[in-house]
Design an enzyme around this catalytic site. Structure first.
Site, PDB file in Angstrom:
ATOM      1  N   HIS A   5       0.841  -1.200   0.000  1.00 36.72           N
ATOM      2  CA  HIS A   5       0.000   0.000   0.000  1.00 36.72           C
ATOM      3  C   HIS A   5       0.877   1.252   0.000  1.00 36.72           C
ATOM      4  CE1 HIS A   5      -3.693  -2.349   0.751  1.00 36.72           C
ATOM      5  NE2 HIS A   5      -2.896  -3.124   1.468  1.00 36.72           N
ATOM      6  N   TYR A  30       3.912  -4.917   9.651  1.00 39.82           N
ATOM      7  CA  TYR A  30       3.756  -3.465   9.648  1.00 39.82           C
ATOM      8  C   TYR A  30       4.907  -2.807  10.414  1.00 39.82           C
ATOM      9  CZ  TYR A  30      -1.105  -3.673   7.936  1.00 39.82           C
ATOM     10  OH  TYR A  30      -2.239  -3.878   7.188  1.00 39.82           O
TER      11      TYR A  30
END
Length: 351
Positions: free
Chosen positions: A64, A332
């Site tokens: 992303h 993440y």
């Protein structure tokens, strides 16, 4: 009372036990990073395979990577406070910093070429807690385990000779993992919308809402748009940044809104498998409205330094036993540490 002296052997044993404490911590750290057991799937491997797919783009998220910051607020109507004691669900308003994005690690990818879009949100609660969530505009996840997700990324990597995925490798993955078939069928027939504003964003993973009596309720949630769906047009397919252009134009004309719908599981519903959709007759609760009012470029924008870790949760929301949640959180963190270090290096080079 007389003290019984320790023998030399006892003293050495005590020292050895004390020395083992930091040693155990180091071993756990190395094992968690995947260095002691290279065959074990680690956050490093997940991040590395995502980077192979998207290419090396220092300073950007490994997935992303292309996105846009947005800000606004969540206006709770109090309806979900019967399920969760989290302050965000009490009637009132909570500031939100969000980020629209498209999947993939290439920050220069054309918007029209990526079928999966996302909306990440960080709710800043008045009591100092935060709720962070990353949602995707697809109805379910392709697979149910971390290992399958990793193997899917490997099977989808472009071949060095052709620049395209190896059809035989991908076919072998599908044959080994038939549960991916429903997602592939959805992706084949899905027509992307003309705007992030009309996309429905789903949590995919299940979580547990904890009420004031400490009772747990298995849930999923969705942000359901007030803006009507329009399919992507031929003109938009020629503009690599049409999603960002569109959302800026819309916000310049007024706020954009989504309703937060909470879906409550019934006994027997699986909270550990994000590839399975719960039956359509499950109870849903409208918890309030997300109102976005401003868009900002992600470089130096308010969302740039936020790690939208799905396990940053306030009191009243807890993780389910879905194995993808811990994997997402770890990956993440790896991505965040890498890109912030790279951004710092880039900034120093320009001093």
């Amino acid at each position: 009372m007389t003290n019984t002296p320790f023998t030399t052997g006892q003293i050495l044993a005590r020292l050895a036990a004390i020395a083992c404490v930091p040693l155990v911590l180091i071993v756990l750290f190395l094992w968690g990073g995947g260095w002691l057991t290279p065959q074990r799937l680690s956050a490093d491997k997940l991040v590395n395979v995502l980077q192979q797919a998207g290419g090396e783009h220092p300073g950007y998220r490994r997935n992303h990577a292309k996105g846009l910051c947005v800000t606004g607020s969540f206006i709770s109507n109090g309806n979900a406070s019967t399920l969760s004691r989290a302050q965000v669900f009490a009637a009132g308003e909570t500031p939100v910093i969000g980020r629209f994005a498209i999947a993939g690690g290439n920050p220069a990818a054309p918007d029209y070429a990526v079928p999966v879009r996302s909306l990440a949100l960080a709710f800043q609660l008045a009591n100092g807690e935060q709720w962070r969530t990353g949602m995707n505009a697809m109805p379910f996840f392709p697979v149910s385990t971390v290992e399958q997700f990793y193997e899917l990324q490997v099977a989808s990597l472009p071949d060095a000779a052709t620049g395209k995925p190896n059809a035989e490798k991908f076919k072998a993955f599908v044959q080994k993992n038939p549960e991916v078939a429903p997602f592939l069928a959805w992706a084949k027939q899905n027509v992307p919308s003309s705007s992030w504003a009309s996309d429905r964003f789903n949590s995919l993973n299940a979580f547990r809402f904890i009420d004031k009596a400490d009772m747990a309720h298995l849930v999923r949630w969705s942000m359901v748009p007030h803006t009507g769906y329009q399919p992507i047009s031929a003109e938009e397919k020629s503009d690599k940044n049409f999603l960002q252009t569109d959302i800026k134009q819309r916000l310049a004309q007024g706020p954009l809104k989504w309703d937060l719908l909470i879906t409550v599981a019934q006994p027997g519903d699986d909270g550990s498998n994000a590839s399975k959709v719960w039956p359509a007759d499950r109870q849903t609760i409208n918890a309030g409205t997300l109102v976005l009012t401003r868009a900002t470029e992600q470089e130096n924008g308010p969302c740039n330094d936020i790690n939208y870790d799905p396990l940053i949760l306030p009191d009243g929301i807890a993780a389910s036993d879905d194995p993808l949640l811990n994997a997402r959180s770890a990956a993440y963190a790896k991505s965040y540490n890498a890109r912030t270090r790279e951004q710092s290096t880039q900034a120093g080079a320009h001093l």
